[in-house]
Design an enzyme around this catalytic site. Structure first.
Site, PDB file in Angstrom:
ATOM      1  N   ASP A 156     -64.144 -14.977  10.983  1.00  0.00           N
ATOM      2  CA  ASP A 156     -64.220 -13.511  10.840  1.00  0.00           C
ATOM      3  C   ASP A 156     -64.520 -13.056   9.410  1.00  0.00           C
ATOM      4  O   ASP A 156     -63.837 -12.173   8.885  1.00  0.00           O
ATOM      5  CB  ASP A 156     -62.902 -12.862  11.286  1.00  0.00           C
ATOM      6  N   GLU A 166     -65.842  -7.782  20.638  1.00  0.00           N
ATOM      7  CA  GLU A 166     -65.056  -7.530  19.421  1.00  0.00           C
ATOM      8  C   GLU A 166     -65.980  -7.682  18.220  1.00  0.00           C
ATOM      9  O   GLU A 166     -67.194  -7.789  18.353  1.00  0.00           O
ATOM     10  CB  GLU A 166     -63.909  -8.547  19.334  1.00  0.00           C
TER      11      GLU A 166
END
Length: 496
Positions: free
Chosen positions: A49, A219
């Site tokens: 991420d 997401e």
């Protein structure tokens, strides 16, 4: 925005931005790479991420620590002036500095404003509105922190429009308005941030949250702006699986509507799987862009086995994004061998090369699995005997002279280039005379398409060896020595 780094061309004066102080002063060299030329992953360890910023001529990458949720109690950061050499900054944020966060600290998003450094993060992986957690904001006086909770509670602590409060990205538009894009569980929202960067604003209709969910959103929201267009990116499919990927939409407005254009980054069965949750870097004054993301090595299946990578991102004439190629290169200019696994020999990096002393079959392999490809490397033999070169289509590797199944092509100071295959024994497939001197660098290339194998030395037009062999169809790529030390540089593998 949290995901765009700013680095100006050498000789171009820096201009202070009234809305985003990450614009920096001129750098000595503009990073203009086809990929992480010194190798992906570009930092060591399990991370995911990534989001990026540039502060004071230095690139910063803020990732999630890829560990079990209960162990995700801290965030590290990495910084670089050249996108090649990276410095680790451990524990820039920990749960000790956030009273309400206890685990699952995810997806940091950095931004600088008001003379402060802000870091937005998700925590606790809440499953409903009765739990404490969500998206928080921390603040520091320096990029490396320590970051401390700015408001003593989550900035967004509830599910709204079905969106789990995770995976936030912060974007400051050219008019000075800051937006946050976030969401999980298949729903995405956008909110306005007030000028204090620690409270939510309202849209013209009085609302605070606006749903912007595009098709197949999972997401990993990401926003950037190019040529007056707003690009919204997100991740699709499950993060633990091989099909995790990045898709995008383009809009004339920072709040949409966002209609999916397509996927831009997906797994490559020869390079890595699960490539997703990205950020982007642009070099102001140019149209040089990179996509920074995490991916899973081919030989790993663990959910948290994720590493950081970046590759070049280019645009078509109509403004759409060309599919990103995960390239395999390593020029060792970062003086490390992250991503390589050695089997025998004594390997080290230095002076921009990968070196090994003499051994009987010491090899180093990347976690790749190419079938039809071109493989290049610069080889510098260190003695007049033995040979040094490349391994390809290799499987079942272990320590030992011929302890792998696959092919090897090498050059020898005895005046030849040799090609053969191994299976705990050695079968020579071809040899040719070539003048080779110790401590001189030679370009060695192998082209393999189906059963056809060609080997080149310096002359990339006429192969020294050309054979047909059906022994091995695919496997790892790397380098090897036999009874000589050698230096290796400018390693690359590409599909054919």
């Amino acid at each position: 925005m949290a995901a765009i780094a700013a680095l100006l061309l050498g000789g171009v004066p820096a201009v202070a931005s009234p809305v985003d102080s990450r614009v920096v002063s001129p750098a000595a060299a503009v990073p203009d790479f086809s990929t992480a030329e010194a190798g992906n992953p570009f930092v060591d360890g399990w991370y995911a991420d990534p989001d990026v910023a540039v502060y004071d001529n230095r690139y910063w990458v803020f990732p999630t620590s890829s560990r079990p949720y209960d162990e995700q109690t801290y965030l590290d950061a990495f910084s670089s002036t050249d996108l090649v050499n990276w410095t680790k900054h451990p524990n820039v944020l920990t749960t000790a500095g956030v009273s309400w966060a206890r685990r699952a600290v995810w997806a940091p998003a950095p931004v600088q404003r008001n003379g402060k450094y802000y870091l937005y993060f998700g925590a606790n992986d809440i499953q409903g509105n009765t739990e404490l957690g969500g998206i928080g904001v921390a603040v520091a006086d320096r990029p490396e922190g320590p970051y401390k909770d700015a408001i003593g509670k989550p900035l967004i602590g509830q599910f709204v429009n079905g969106a789990q409060p995770i995976d936030q990205d912060v974007f400051i538009d050219t008019d000075g308005q800051a937006y946050m894009y976030y969401g999980g569980w298949g729903h995405a929202n956008v909110v306005k941030l007030n000028a204090d960067m620690t409270s939510l604003g309202q849209f013209a209709d009085g609302s605070t949250y606006r749903e912007i969910t595009p098709a197949n959103f999972t997401e990993g929201s990401q926003m950037f702006k190019r040529n007056g267009k707003y690009y919204f990116m997100w991740s699709e499919d499950g993060w633990t699986g091989p099909n995790y990927a990045v898709a995008y939409a383009i809009s004339d407005s920072p709040t949409g509507p966002f209609t999916k254009v397509g996927r831009v980054l997906s797994q490559d069965a020869a390079v890595a799987r699960g490539s997703g949750h990205n950020s982007v870097i642009t070099v102001p004054g140019t149209d040089i862009w990179y996509i920074v993301y995490h991916r899973r090595p081919l030989s790993r299946t663990g959910a948290n086995d994720r590493q950081l990578a970046y590759d070049r991102m280019t645009f078509n004439a109509d403004g759409t994004i060309a599919p990103v190629t995960m390239r395999v290169k390593d020029n060792f200019n970062d003086n490390n061998a992250i991503g390589w696994t050695t089997y025998g020999g004594n390997w080290s990096t230095g002076a921009g090369r990968y070196e090994t002393g003499a051994s009987f079959g010491g090899k180093a392999l990347l976690d790749t699995s190419f079938t039809d490809f071109t493989q290049d490397v610069d080889v510098t033999p260190r003695s007049a005997g033995g040979d040094a070169g490349v391994v390809f289509r290799a499987t079942q590797a272990s320590t030992g002279t011929d302890s792998y199944r696959g092919y090897y092509a090498g050059i020898s100071g005895t005046g030849k280039v040799v090609l053969g295959k191994a299976d705990n024994n050695w079968t020579q497939l071809g040899t040719a005379p070539v003048t080779i001197r110790p401590n001189v660098s030679y370009r060695l290339r192998v082209e393999a398409v189906g059963p056809a194998i060609r080997v080149y030395v310096n002359d990339m037009v006429t192969p020294k060896i050309s054979v047909t062999d059906t022994g091995y169809g695919g496997g790892a790529n790397g380098v090897r020595v036999f009874n000589t030390g050698a230096g290796f540089d400018n390693f690359a593998v590409a599909h054919r």
